[in-house]
Write an enzyme that holds these catalytic residues in place. Structure first.
Site, PDB file in Angstrom:
ATOM      1  N   ARG A   1      22.367  33.836 -39.219  1.00  0.00           N
ATOM      2  CA  ARG A   1      23.427  33.508 -38.265  1.00  0.00           C
ATOM      3  C   ARG A   1      23.163  32.171 -37.549  1.00  0.00           C
ATOM      4  O   ARG A   1      23.915  31.225 -37.712  1.00  0.00           O
ATOM      5  CB  ARG A   1      23.577  34.627 -37.229  1.00  0.00           C
ATOM      6  CG  ARG A   1      23.984  35.979 -37.831  1.00  0.00           C
ATOM      7  CD  ARG A   1      25.418  35.970 -38.317  1.00  0.00           C
ATOM      8  NE  ARG A   1      25.814  37.248 -38.882  1.00  0.00           N
ATOM      9  CZ  ARG A   1      26.325  38.263 -38.195  1.00  0.00           C
ATOM     10  NH1 ARG A   1      26.501  38.165 -36.894  1.00  0.00           N
ATOM     11  NH2 ARG A   1      26.659  39.391 -38.802  1.00  0.00           N
TER      12      ARG A   1
ATOM     13  N   ASP B   1      33.841  43.454 -31.830  1.00  0.00           N
ATOM     14  CA  ASP B   1      32.388  43.329 -31.671  1.00  0.00           C
ATOM     15  C   ASP B   1      31.986  42.805 -30.289  1.00  0.00           C
ATOM     16  O   ASP B   1      30.808  42.555 -30.041  1.00  0.00           O
ATOM     17  CB  ASP B   1      31.822  42.366 -32.731  1.00  0.00           C
ATOM     18  CG  ASP B   1      31.505  43.056 -34.064  1.00  0.00           C
ATOM     19  OD1 ASP B   1      31.234  44.278 -34.063  1.00  0.00           O
ATOM     20  OD2 ASP B   1      31.514  42.363 -35.100  1.00  0.00           O
TER      21      ASP B   1
ATOM     22  N   HIS C   1      19.879  39.478 -37.339  1.00  0.00           N
ATOM     23  CA  HIS C   1      19.636  38.839 -36.032  1.00  0.00           C
ATOM     24  C   HIS C   1      18.178  39.101 -35.661  1.00  0.00           C
ATOM     25  O   HIS C   1      17.656  40.189 -35.949  1.00  0.00           O
ATOM     26  CB  HIS C   1      20.486  39.491 -34.926  1.00  0.00           C
ATOM     27  CG  HIS C   1      21.873  38.954 -34.762  1.00  0.00           C
ATOM     28  ND1 HIS C   1      22.931  39.771 -34.424  1.00  0.00           N
ATOM     29  CD2 HIS C   1      22.378  37.691 -34.844  1.00  0.00           C
ATOM     30  CE1 HIS C   1      24.032  39.024 -34.304  1.00  0.00           C
ATOM     31  NE2 HIS C   1      23.718  37.769 -34.566  1.00  0.00           N
TER      32      HIS C   1
ATOM     33  N   CYS D   1      21.665  44.964 -28.500  1.00  0.00           N
ATOM     34  CA  CYS D   1      22.889  44.210 -28.808  1.00  0.00           C
ATOM     35  C   CYS D   1      23.924  44.333 -27.696  1.00  0.00           C
ATOM     36  O   CYS D   1      24.755  43.446 -27.513  1.00  0.00           O
ATOM     37  CB  CYS D   1      23.527  44.715 -30.091  1.00  0.00           C
ATOM     38  SG  CYS D   1      22.537  44.520 -31.560  1.00  0.00           S
TER      39      CYS D   1
ATOM     40  N   ARG E   1      34.528  36.467 -34.822  1.00  0.00           N
ATOM     41  CA  ARG E   1      33.928  36.599 -33.492  1.00  0.00           C
ATOM     42  C   ARG E   1      34.024  35.311 -32.665  1.00  0.00           C
ATOM     43  O   ARG E   1      33.541  35.273 -31.521  1.00  0.00           O
ATOM     44  CB  ARG E   1      32.448  37.036 -33.600  1.00  0.00           C
ATOM     45  CG  ARG E   1      32.247  38.383 -34.298  1.00  0.00           C
ATOM     46  CD  ARG E   1      30.839  38.934 -34.077  1.00  0.00           C
ATOM     47  NE  ARG E   1      30.604  39.287 -32.679  1.00  0.00           N
ATOM     48  CZ  ARG E   1      29.428  39.674 -32.186  1.00  0.00           C
ATOM     49  NH1 ARG E   1      28.376  39.765 -32.985  1.00  0.00           N
ATOM     50  NH2 ARG E   1      29.293  39.968 -30.905  1.00  0.00           N
TER      51      ARG E   1
HETATM   52  N1  ARG Z   1      28.936  43.471 -35.942  1.00  0.00           N
HETATM   53  C1  ARG Z   1      28.182  42.544 -35.157  1.00  0.00           C
HETATM   54  C2  ARG Z   1      27.839  41.320 -35.999  1.00  0.00           C
HETATM   55  O1  ARG Z   1      27.585  41.469 -37.166  1.00  0.00           O
HETATM   56  C3  ARG Z   1      26.949  43.197 -34.632  1.00  0.00           C
HETATM   57  C4  ARG Z   1      26.184  42.342 -33.674  1.00  0.00           C
HETATM   58  C5  ARG Z   1      24.926  42.978 -33.203  1.00  0.00           C
HETATM   59  N2  ARG Z   1      24.343  42.248 -32.151  1.00  0.00           N
HETATM   60  C6  ARG Z   1      23.054  41.916 -32.055  1.00  0.00           C
HETATM   61  N3  ARG Z   1      22.649  41.341 -30.966  1.00  0.00           N
HETATM   62  N4  ARG Z   1      22.218  42.069 -33.051  1.00  0.00           N
HETATM   63  O2  ARG Z   1      27.829  40.218 -35.521  1.00  0.00           O
END
Ligand code: ARG
Length: 267
Positions: free
Chosen positions: A136, A66, A165, A259, A91
């Site tokens: 998040r 990612d 997000h 993203c 991550r």
């Molecule tokens: N697979 C990543 C996650 O779930 C995607 C992140 C997407 N980034 C964003 N800025 N919305 O963290």
């Protein structure tokens, strides 16, 4: 509408894949096409360069599929860097990798105490920062960001797991204008947004579902998913220039144009 030339940090999707699932879009059983992901990302990069922006690259790291989503790597405002601290272990190593890039490039970096996923949830909008929480970023990171970046922070609650997000539900178009999908926010946050931005461009569910709000704006040109047809019409009507950029491979991981782009704000 006037464009302002920006400095952007991107990460090539060399190791991009969907190997785990941390949002409702990610299905590891579904195959990804690495060559197509790279071609789509290359087009994003060349569009940004063609618009006159500076694009710098961070080296992708194996085992971090990612990492292409550079927006999550940090938040940079006024030349100060607030590091990212990821919610999920998969991550976690991206935070220090991006922080290291900024240190190497001469920026002071504040290592975050609280969980925050960079510009995924912290969006600079003129003198303020719009800050998402709910999935998040920890709400305590909002206070930390306000202190470290010396800006007023407006906290917003995300309530729909598809839009986990802030940058999947809201985009900053210029210092005073935004676009967003109201139903992604709690009733109280919808009130806040209505009060602060009575003239905002409102996206419908279809715009949001194709990640049309995950857009990169330079104040005039708005790069967004070409499937977001209603949103593109609304933007044109306001004098913006919508530019379609298909990132269907990256959408399999729950990401699109914004993203992939981290703005390096030196002022
Ligand atoms: N697979 C990543 C996650 O779930 C995607 C992140 C997407 N980034 C964003 N800025 N919305 O963290």
């Amino acid at each position: 509408m006037t464009a302002r030339t920006r400095r952007f940090l991107l990460c090539p999707p060399t190791y991009f894949d969907v190997t785990y699932s941390i949002n409702p879009w990610m299905e590891p059983a579904k195959p990804t096409d690495g060559a197509l992901a790279l071609a789509q990302w290359e087009r994003l990069r060349s569009l940004l360069i063609g618009l006159g922006h500076t694009v710098e690259l961070i080296d992708p790291l194996p085992g971090l599929p990612d990492m292409v989503f550079a927006a999550n790597g940090a938040t940079v405002v006024g030349g100060r860097v607030y590091s990212a601290r990821f919610r999920h272990a998969q991550r976690a190593a991206e935070g220090p990798a991006y922080a290291e890039w900024f240190r190497t490039h001469g920026f002071p970096v504040h290592d975050a105490d609280h969980v925050n996923e960079g510009e995924g949830d912290l969006l600079a909008a003129g003198d303020r920062i719009l800050a998402g929480t709910g999935f998040r970023t920890d709400a305590r990171a909002h206070e930390e960001a306000a202190r470290v970046l010396d800006r007023q922070v407006i906290g917003l609650h995300l309530v729909d797991p598809r839009f986990y997000h802030l940058d999947t539900a809201l985009a900053v178009l210029d210092d005073d204008q935004i676009m967003y999908y109201p139903a992604a926010f709690s009733a109280r946050s919808q009130d806040v947004l209505r009060r602060l931005y009575p003239d905002a461009v409102l996206a419908d569910e279809q715009d949001a579902e194709v990640f049309g709000l995950n857009a990169v704006s330079d104040g005039r040109n708005v790069l967004l998913a070409p499937q977001a047809v209603h949103l593109a019409r609304e933007l044109s009507a306001r004098g913006f220039v919508p530019i379609g950029i298909d990132l269907s491979e990256l959408l399999k991981a729950g990401g699109s144009a914004k993203c992939c782009v981290l703005e390096v704000r030196e002022s």
